[in-house]
Design an enzyme around this catalytic site. Structure first.
Site: not given
Ligand code: BGC
Length: 385
Positions: A349, A138, A284, A113, A211
């Site tokens: 990630e 992303h 997360d 983010r 991802h």
């Molecule tokens: C994020 C999550 C998100 C997920 C899928 C992760 O990298 O930190 O908050 O829901 O990706 O978008």
């Protein structure tokens, strides 16, 4: 060899099919490594996507499409030599296009983010697409996970696929034309290596990652709560309620975030006394690696006791986002019609810290003309009996 394996071996012999199945028997010793290309389908604008299957000499396969640079499948052997898929994914391109929660995808220009989709670089403000409540996530609505990359097989003794994409100045709000190259290599030692490179013609920010959602049971049989994780990270980044780091680097010691010793993921994932667990609905968060140098170093090990599979992760990056599929809710139907439920996968990630463009004290994600962004991450598979 079980019945399914025997049938599959017959199919391989009779049909000459070598690389289309996601589950395969223990490979013969003379199995050849290589790369195959097949048509994967058409996008709404008429362009075609392809599916590339990379196989190493040990029989492991990685399937990659140039749509989103998505790792569509990855097989790895269990303790009995049984190859199964260790990722979440879909059966068709159509589903990847329609509703993919980033399964297997390349993420860019910025993994995770950026607060309110805004940052200022050299006094120039940028406004990015906001696609995650009030934040940018992303890379935006059409991130690198949703674009068609140009794919070229790479010559060499290990199968490798090069993907290139030029992101135009202003795309999703980012400054500069950004030329990106990602190379997936399936190594002999059962490791999938991902090399990322980028250059720009204007100062910009970059934070690329992959991802993939992993489940080492093979075929996502159960949640990942019994997987055992070790993370070489002694601090993590606490977040606010919209999952933006507060700026603090908090020691993991004495918290549910301490994976410095091998720990079952499910043990503390619902620790209701920790507001951070509440914000993430589980894990997360971004862990700050104890060795945050740009050297390639081992940073994580995941062990799945039933299959005996072990995944080790190495990276040149300073941090890793550990996400436990908290937002999967069974509404996404995966391979073979299987609904992927909450915590059916984990993501590691590798990346720079989220929201770095707005946190001058975080390691920089700025890329300037003349510089080359270069990172590497390796996911390697083995077994422990
Ligand atoms: C994020 C999550 C998100 C997920 C899928 C992760 O990298 O930190 O908050 O829901 O990706 O978008």
């Amino acid at each position: 060899m079980n019945q399914r394996s025997t049938l599959l071996s017959l199919a391989l012999l009779i049909g000459g099919i070598t690389m289309t199945s996601c589950t395969s028997n223990k490979p013969a010793d003379d199995q050849k490594s290589g790369l195959e290309k097949a048509a994967y389908g058409q996008l709404h604008d008429g362009r075609s996507a392809d599916l590339y299957t990379l196989r190493n000499s040990a029989g492991m396969t990685a399937q990659i499409t140039n749509y989103g640079g998505i790792l569509v499948g990855l097989t790895a052997p269990d303790k009995d030599g049984q190859f199964e898929d260790v990722t979440l994914g879909f059966d068709s391109l159509t589903t990847y296009v329609k509703s993919n929660p980033y399964f297997g995808a390349l993420i860019g220009r910025y993994g995770n983010r950026i607060a309110k989709g805004k940052f200022t670089l050299d006094g120039k403000p940028s406004t990015l697409v906001v696609n995650n409540t009030v934040n940018h996530l992303h890379g935006g609505t059409v991130g690198f996970d949703k674009v068609l990359w140009t794919a070229t097989p790479v010559e060499g003794d290990e199968p490798a696929l090069k993907l290139t994409y030029t992101s135009k100045d202003g795309e999703e709000g980012y400054p500069g034309n950004l030329s990106v190259t990602v190379v997936y290599t399936l190594q002999k030692d059962n490791a999938l290596k991902i090399d990322y490179e980028a250059t720009t013609d204007k100062p910009t920010v970059v934070n690329l990652t992959n991802h993939t959602y992993f489940n080492l049971t093979g075929g996502a049989k159960r949640t990942i709560l019994d997987h055992v994780l070790t993370l070489n990270a002694d601090r993590f980044l606490p977040v606010n309620e919209t999952l933006i780091p507060t700026g603090q680097l908090k020691p993991v010691s004495g918290t549910a975030f301490d994976f410095t010793k091998a720990t079952r993921i499910g043990d503390r994932i619902d620790d209701s006394t920790d507001v951070q667990i509440k914000y993430g609905m589980g894990y997360d968060h971004c862990w700050v690696l104890s060795d945050s140098s740009h050297n390639l170093k081992p940073i994580a090990t995941v062990f799945e006791p039933t299959s005996g599979r072990v995944m080790t992760v190495q990276t040149t990056e300073p941090a890793v986002q550990f996400y436990t599929g908290n937002f999967l809710d069974g509404s996404v139907t995966g391979r073979e019609g299987f609904p992927y439920k909450r915590r059916y996968a984990l993501c590691l990630e590798t990346e720079h810290y989220p929201n770095s463009p707005n946190q001058p004290a975080f390691p920089t994600t700025v890329l300037r003309p003349g510089q080359t962004y270069k990172t590497t991450t390796i996911y390697q598979f083995s077994v422990k009996k």
